[in-house]
Design a protein around this motif. Structure first.
Motif, PDB file in Angstrom:
ATOM      1  N   VAL A   1       1.088  -0.674  -0.228  1.00 53.26           N
ATOM      2  CA  VAL A   1      -0.079  -0.287  -0.489  1.00 53.26           C
ATOM      3  C   VAL A   1       0.476   1.150  -0.108  1.00 53.26           C
ATOM      4  CG1 VAL A   1      -1.753   1.112   1.868  1.00 53.26           C
ATOM      5  CG2 VAL A   1      -1.944  -1.380   1.267  1.00 53.26           C
ATOM      6  N   THR A   2       0.283   2.221  -0.943  1.00 53.25           N
ATOM      7  CA  THR A   2       1.129   3.400  -1.032  1.00 53.25           C
ATOM      8  C   THR A   2       0.189   4.514  -1.225  1.00 53.25           C
ATOM      9  OG1 THR A   2       1.083   3.143  -3.657  1.00 53.25           O
ATOM     10  CG2 THR A   2       3.626   2.624  -2.159  1.00 53.25           C
ATOM     11  N   PRO A   3       0.580   5.175   0.249  1.00 50.11           N
ATOM     12  CA  PRO A   3      -0.469   6.645  -0.382  1.00 50.11           C
ATOM     13  C   PRO A   3       0.231   7.716  -1.475  1.00 50.11           C
ATOM     14  CG  PRO A   3       1.819   7.114   1.314  1.00 50.11           C
ATOM     15  CD  PRO A   3       1.638   5.283   0.814  1.00 50.11           C
ATOM     16  N   ALA A   4      -1.314   8.079  -1.667  1.00 48.52           N
ATOM     17  CA  ALA A   4      -1.461   8.688  -3.438  1.00 48.52           C
ATOM     18  C   ALA A   4      -0.690   9.921  -2.971  1.00 48.52           C
ATOM     19  CB  ALA A   4      -2.783   8.353  -3.716  1.00 48.52           C
ATOM     20  N   ALA A   5      -0.719  10.348  -3.880  1.00 48.61           N
ATOM     21  CA  ALA A   5       0.176  11.932  -3.472  1.00 48.61           C
ATOM     22  C   ALA A   5      -1.148  12.471  -3.289  1.00 48.61           C
ATOM     23  CB  ALA A   5       0.344  12.321  -4.940  1.00 48.61           C
ATOM     24  N   PRO A   6      -1.396  14.184  -3.240  1.00 49.61           N
ATOM     25  CA  PRO A   6      -2.243  14.773  -2.951  1.00 49.61           C
ATOM     26  C   PRO A   6      -2.242  16.081  -4.453  1.00 49.61           C
ATOM     27  CG  PRO A   6      -0.668  15.598  -1.298  1.00 49.61           C
ATOM     28  CD  PRO A   6      -0.307  14.209  -1.584  1.00 49.61           C
ATOM     29  N   ALA A   7      -4.292  15.698  -4.517  1.00 50.39           N
ATOM     30  CA  ALA A   7      -3.785  16.422  -5.585  1.00 50.39           C
ATOM     31  C   ALA A   7      -3.740  17.676  -5.676  1.00 50.39           C
ATOM     32  CB  ALA A   7      -5.483  15.964  -6.545  1.00 50.39           C
ATOM     33  N   PRO A   8      -2.934  18.640  -6.967  1.00 47.95           N
ATOM     34  CA  PRO A   8      -3.400  19.978  -6.815  1.00 47.95           C
ATOM     35  C   PRO A   8      -4.224  21.004  -6.627  1.00 47.95           C
ATOM     36  CG  PRO A   8      -2.702  18.945  -8.995  1.00 47.95           C
ATOM     37  CD  PRO A   8      -2.624  18.160  -8.044  1.00 47.95           C
ATOM     38  N   ARG A   9      -4.482  21.909  -5.364  1.00 42.10           N
ATOM     39  CA  ARG A   9      -6.318  22.329  -5.825  1.00 42.10           C
ATOM     40  C   ARG A   9      -5.733  23.920  -6.433  1.00 42.10           C
ATOM     41  NH1 ARG A   9      -6.214  23.709   0.115  1.00 42.10           N
ATOM     42  NH2 ARG A   9      -4.360  22.327   0.391  1.00 42.10           N
ATOM     43  N   ALA A  10      -6.514  24.116  -7.307  1.00 43.24           N
ATOM     44  CA  ALA A  10      -6.422  25.169  -7.912  1.00 43.24           C
ATOM     45  C   ALA A  10      -6.275  26.648  -7.450  1.00 43.24           C
ATOM     46  CB  ALA A  10      -7.822  25.173  -8.955  1.00 43.24           C
ATOM     47  N   ASN A  11      -6.969  26.671  -5.977  1.00 40.73           N
ATOM     48  CA  ASN A  11      -6.986  27.737  -5.593  1.00 40.73           C
ATOM     49  C   ASN A  11      -5.599  28.044  -4.865  1.00 40.73           C
ATOM     50  OD1 ASN A  11      -8.810  29.470  -7.016  1.00 40.73           O
ATOM     51  ND2 ASN A  11     -10.428  28.427  -5.622  1.00 40.73           N
ATOM     52  N   GLU A  12      -4.471  27.434  -4.729  1.00 41.99           N
ATOM     53  CA  GLU A  12      -3.639  27.225  -4.278  1.00 41.99           C
ATOM     54  C   GLU A  12      -2.588  27.927  -3.649  1.00 41.99           C
ATOM     55  OE1 GLU A  12      -0.136  24.271  -2.387  1.00 41.99           O
ATOM     56  OE2 GLU A  12      -2.069  22.597  -3.242  1.00 41.99           O
ATOM     57  N   PRO A  13      -1.990  29.053  -3.178  1.00 36.54           N
ATOM     58  CA  PRO A  13      -1.124  29.907  -3.498  1.00 36.54           C
ATOM     59  C   PRO A  13       0.061  29.516  -3.264  1.00 36.54           C
ATOM     60  CG  PRO A  13      -1.281  29.827  -1.296  1.00 36.54           C
ATOM     61  CD  PRO A  13      -2.318  28.878  -1.515  1.00 36.54           C
ATOM     62  N   LYS A  14       0.882  30.488  -4.545  1.00 39.63           N
ATOM     63  CA  LYS A  14       2.151  30.109  -4.944  1.00 39.63           C
ATOM     64  C   LYS A  14       2.786  30.500  -3.821  1.00 39.63           C
ATOM     65  CE  LYS A  14       4.118  28.719  -9.003  1.00 39.63           C
ATOM     66  NZ  LYS A  14       4.195  29.090 -11.354  1.00 39.63           N
ATOM     67  N   ILE A  15       3.805  30.647  -3.032  1.00 41.65           N
ATOM     68  CA  ILE A  15       5.294  31.418  -2.312  1.00 41.65           C
ATOM     69  C   ILE A  15       5.864  31.383  -3.385  1.00 41.65           C
ATOM     70  CG2 ILE A  15       5.798  32.397  -0.197  1.00 41.65           C
ATOM     71  CD1 ILE A  15       2.549  30.917   0.889  1.00 41.65           C
ATOM     72  N   THR A  16       7.125  32.378  -3.587  1.00 42.46           N
ATOM     73  CA  THR A  16       7.866  32.425  -3.666  1.00 42.46           C
ATOM     74  C   THR A  16       9.290  33.608  -2.581  1.00 42.46           C
ATOM     75  OG1 THR A  16       7.208  32.652  -5.998  1.00 42.46           O
ATOM     76  CG2 THR A  16       9.926  33.410  -5.532  1.00 42.46           C
ATOM     77  N   GLU A  17       9.997  33.036  -1.581  1.00 44.98           N
ATOM     78  CA  GLU A  17      10.913  33.472  -1.017  1.00 44.98           C
ATOM     79  C   GLU A  17      12.509  34.055  -1.332  1.00 44.98           C
ATOM     80  OE1 GLU A  17      10.916  31.562   2.191  1.00 44.98           O
ATOM     81  OE2 GLU A  17       9.292  31.262   2.554  1.00 44.98           O
ATOM     82  N   LYS A  18      12.792  35.632  -1.262  1.00 46.78           N
ATOM     83  CA  LYS A  18      14.131  35.540  -1.873  1.00 46.78           C
ATOM     84  C   LYS A  18      14.962  35.963  -0.118  1.00 46.78           C
ATOM     85  CE  LYS A  18      13.077  37.625  -6.375  1.00 46.78           C
ATOM     86  NZ  LYS A  18      13.412  39.590  -7.158  1.00 46.78           N
ATOM     87  N   ARG A  19      16.656  35.610  -0.123  1.00 50.28           N
ATOM     88  CA  ARG A  19      16.484  35.437   1.081  1.00 50.28           C
ATOM     89  C   ARG A  19      18.365  36.124   1.111  1.00 50.28           C
ATOM     90  NH1 ARG A  19      14.709  32.088   5.197  1.00 50.28           N
ATOM     91  NH2 ARG A  19      13.091  31.024   4.537  1.00 50.28           N
ATOM     92  N   GLU A  20      19.268  36.919   2.444  1.00 49.68           N
ATOM     93  CA  GLU A  20      19.611  37.200   1.976  1.00 49.68           C
ATOM     94  C   GLU A  20      20.564  37.319   3.198  1.00 49.68           C
ATOM     95  OE1 GLU A  20      19.975  41.041   0.562  1.00 49.68           O
ATOM     96  OE2 GLU A  20      19.133  40.904  -0.847  1.00 49.68           O
ATOM     97  N   GLY A  21      21.572  36.255   3.450  1.00 51.39           N
ATOM     98  CA  GLY A  21      22.478  35.795   4.880  1.00 51.39           C
ATOM     99  C   GLY A  21      21.360  35.265   5.581  1.00 51.39           C
ATOM    100  N   GLY A  22      20.888  34.513   5.032  1.00 54.17           N
ATOM    101  CA  GLY A  22      19.401  33.921   6.068  1.00 54.17           C
ATOM    102  C   GLY A  22      18.486  34.429   6.205  1.00 54.17           C
TER     103      GLY A  22
END
Length: 142
Positions: free
Chosen positions: A47-68
């Protein structure tokens, strides 16, 4: 009237006898546990768990880091998007002071304009014409 009352007595007697017979037929369950069978696990698929289906309204988050340290976060949800930017605190203030807050208000992206759209389309069309193969000359007429 005598006839109907005796009819009701006979009917009630028959119903009680029928209920008594039905109660006698039921047996008391035994106290012994039920007999269980062993299953062979060798022929079962893992038995292997199925990957969750992507949701249409799921937010897309992009982070920029400098020095941690996170300096900028872009969030896109559906058609709306906003940017959170941190500010550099003053030299003598610490992060807990009122003047040392690194929080800024979110900057909502209202509209984006591409002013070079026509130039890009023209350059792509010219590139396509240059790479297009030259058609063979027409056959001579007889």
């Amino acid at each position: 009237m005598l006839r109907t009352s005796s009819l009701f007595r006979i009917l009630a007697l028959c119903l009680l006898a029928h209920a008594n017979l039905a109660g006698a037929q039921q047996s008391k369950p035994s106290d012994a546990p039920p007999k269980l069978e062993r299953l062979d696990d060798s022929n079962l698929a893992p038995v292997t768990p199925a990957a969750p289906a992507p949701r249409a309204n799921e937010p897309k988050i992009t982070e920029k880091r400098e020095g941690g340290r996170t300096t900028e976060v872009k969030v896109k949800t559906g058609k709306s998007s906003y940017t959170m930017k941190g500010s550099n605190p003053a030299g003598g203030s610490s992060s807990g002071d009122a003047s040392g807050s690194t929080l800024r208000a979110p900057q909502w992206t209202v509209g984006e304009f591409d002013l070079n759209k026509k130039k890009k389309a023209a350059s792509e069309a010219a590139a396509d014409k240059e790479t297009a193969p030259v058609p063979p000359p027409p056959a001579p007429a007889k």
